[in-house]
Design a protein around this motif. Structure first.
Motif, PDB file in Angstrom:
ATOM      1  N   ILE A  18       0.997  -1.182   0.021  1.00  0.00           N
ATOM      2  CA  ILE A  18      -0.026   0.018  -0.115  1.00  0.00           C
ATOM      3  C   ILE A  18       0.942   1.299  -0.119  1.00  0.00           C
ATOM      4  O   ILE A  18       0.583   2.193  -0.959  1.00  0.00           O
ATOM      5  N   ARG A  19       1.930   1.230   0.761  1.00  0.00           N
ATOM      6  CA  ARG A  19       2.872   2.412   0.758  1.00  0.00           C
ATOM      7  C   ARG A  19       3.355   2.651  -0.406  1.00  0.00           C
ATOM      8  O   ARG A  19       3.885   3.783  -1.102  1.00  0.00           O
ATOM      9  N   ASN A  20       3.876   1.511  -1.072  1.00  0.00           N
ATOM     10  CA  ASN A  20       4.539   1.836  -2.416  1.00  0.00           C
ATOM     11  C   ASN A  20       3.650   2.375  -3.651  1.00  0.00           C
ATOM     12  O   ASN A  20       3.924   3.036  -4.419  1.00  0.00           O
ATOM     13  N   LEU A  21       2.373   1.757  -3.552  1.00  0.00           N
ATOM     14  CA  LEU A  21       1.291   2.464  -4.317  1.00  0.00           C
ATOM     15  C   LEU A  21       1.110   3.856  -4.188  1.00  0.00           C
ATOM     16  O   LEU A  21       1.105   4.668  -4.882  1.00  0.00           O
ATOM     17  N   ILE A  22       1.006   4.239  -2.856  1.00  0.00           N
ATOM     18  CA  ILE A  22       0.804   5.611  -2.548  1.00  0.00           C
ATOM     19  C   ILE A  22       2.156   6.511  -3.059  1.00  0.00           C
ATOM     20  O   ILE A  22       1.893   7.415  -3.397  1.00  0.00           O
ATOM     21  N   GLY A  23       3.343   6.076  -2.777  1.00  0.00           N
ATOM     22  CA  GLY A  23       4.333   6.741  -3.128  1.00  0.00           C
ATOM     23  C   GLY A  23       4.564   6.912  -4.689  1.00  0.00           C
ATOM     24  O   GLY A  23       4.769   7.928  -4.968  1.00  0.00           O
ATOM     25  N   LYS A  24       4.130   5.719  -5.547  1.00  0.00           N
ATOM     26  CA  LYS A  24       3.998   5.985  -6.961  1.00  0.00           C
ATOM     27  C   LYS A  24       2.999   7.197  -7.290  1.00  0.00           C
ATOM     28  O   LYS A  24       3.405   7.860  -8.084  1.00  0.00           O
ATOM     29  N   VAL A  61       3.356  16.427 -12.043  1.00  0.00           N
ATOM     30  CA  VAL A  61       2.359  17.225 -12.650  1.00  0.00           C
ATOM     31  C   VAL A  61       2.260  18.367 -12.062  1.00  0.00           C
ATOM     32  O   VAL A  61       2.410  19.437 -13.049  1.00  0.00           O
ATOM     33  N   ILE A  62       2.305  18.509 -10.690  1.00  0.00           N
ATOM     34  CA  ILE A  62       2.349  19.634 -10.438  1.00  0.00           C
ATOM     35  C   ILE A  62       3.595  20.678 -10.580  1.00  0.00           C
ATOM     36  O   ILE A  62       3.550  21.985 -10.730  1.00  0.00           O
ATOM     37  N   LYS A  63       4.646  19.957 -10.695  1.00  0.00           N
ATOM     38  CA  LYS A  63       5.978  20.653 -10.974  1.00  0.00           C
ATOM     39  C   LYS A  63       5.983  21.168 -12.487  1.00  0.00           C
ATOM     40  O   LYS A  63       6.268  22.240 -12.620  1.00  0.00           O
ATOM     41  N   GLU A  64       5.418  20.429 -13.367  1.00  0.00           N
ATOM     42  CA  GLU A  64       5.401  20.942 -14.648  1.00  0.00           C
ATOM     43  C   GLU A  64       4.245  22.077 -14.767  1.00  0.00           C
ATOM     44  O   GLU A  64       4.474  23.030 -15.601  1.00  0.00           O
ATOM     45  N   GLU A  65       3.123  22.101 -14.224  1.00  0.00           N
ATOM     46  CA  GLU A  65       2.195  23.058 -14.182  1.00  0.00           C
ATOM     47  C   GLU A  65       2.793  24.400 -13.681  1.00  0.00           C
ATOM     48  O   GLU A  65       2.750  25.590 -14.043  1.00  0.00           O
ATOM     49  N   GLY A  66       4.005  24.269 -12.442  1.00  0.00           N
ATOM     50  CA  GLY A  66       4.388  25.393 -11.663  1.00  0.00           C
ATOM     51  C   GLY A  66       5.640  26.042 -12.835  1.00  0.00           C
ATOM     52  O   GLY A  66       5.594  27.111 -12.801  1.00  0.00           O
ATOM     53  N   THR A  90       2.023   9.552  -5.798  1.00  0.00           N
ATOM     54  CA  THR A  90       2.549  10.951  -5.084  1.00  0.00           C
ATOM     55  C   THR A  90       3.572  11.311  -6.122  1.00  0.00           C
ATOM     56  O   THR A  90       3.711  12.477  -6.236  1.00  0.00           O
ATOM     57  N   LYS A  91       4.403  10.592  -6.545  1.00  0.00           N
ATOM     58  CA  LYS A  91       5.488  10.834  -7.390  1.00  0.00           C
ATOM     59  C   LYS A  91       4.969  11.426  -8.738  1.00  0.00           C
ATOM     60  O   LYS A  91       5.247  12.336  -9.234  1.00  0.00           O
ATOM     61  N   ILE A  92       3.867  11.007  -9.135  1.00  0.00           N
ATOM     62  CA  ILE A  92       3.144  11.304 -10.658  1.00  0.00           C
ATOM     63  C   ILE A  92       2.518  12.547 -10.103  1.00  0.00           C
ATOM     64  O   ILE A  92       2.628  13.443 -11.002  1.00  0.00           O
ATOM     65  N   GLU A  93       1.848  12.578  -9.152  1.00  0.00           N
ATOM     66  CA  GLU A  93       1.239  14.144  -8.864  1.00  0.00           C
ATOM     67  C   GLU A  93       2.368  14.974  -8.582  1.00  0.00           C
ATOM     68  O   GLU A  93       2.138  16.372  -8.963  1.00  0.00           O
TER      69      GLU A  93
END
Length: 69
Positions: free
Chosen positions: A41-47, A55-60, A49-52
């Motif tokens: 579960i933690r690995n899925l959440i980490g993946k 995306v946020i970094k590119e938008e910024g 979070t990395k994707i999000e």
């Protein structure tokens, strides 16, 4: 001292093995699967979070380019 008495070595050894293998059994059957599930579960959440974050970094970066004249 009773723990050093030769007559009780077999009994002490027996109970040591019983307790040790009981601990190993309980750990293998109950504890390790729960830890494995939590780790997945933690690995899925980490993946996610990395994707999000990407995306946020590119938008910024795009907003920063638009802000600069």
């Amino acid at each position: 001292m009773p723990q050093l008495s030769i007559e009780t070595f077999v009994s002490q050894y027996f109970w040591l093995l019983v307790i040790f293998f009981s601990f190993v059994y309980v750990t293998t059957i109950y504890v390790l699967p729960k830890i494995s599930k939590i780790q997945k579960i933690r690995n899925l959440i980490g993946k996610e979070t990395k994707i999000e974050t990407k995306v946020i970094k590119e938008e910024g970066k795009e907003l920063l380019k638009d802000y600069k004249w």
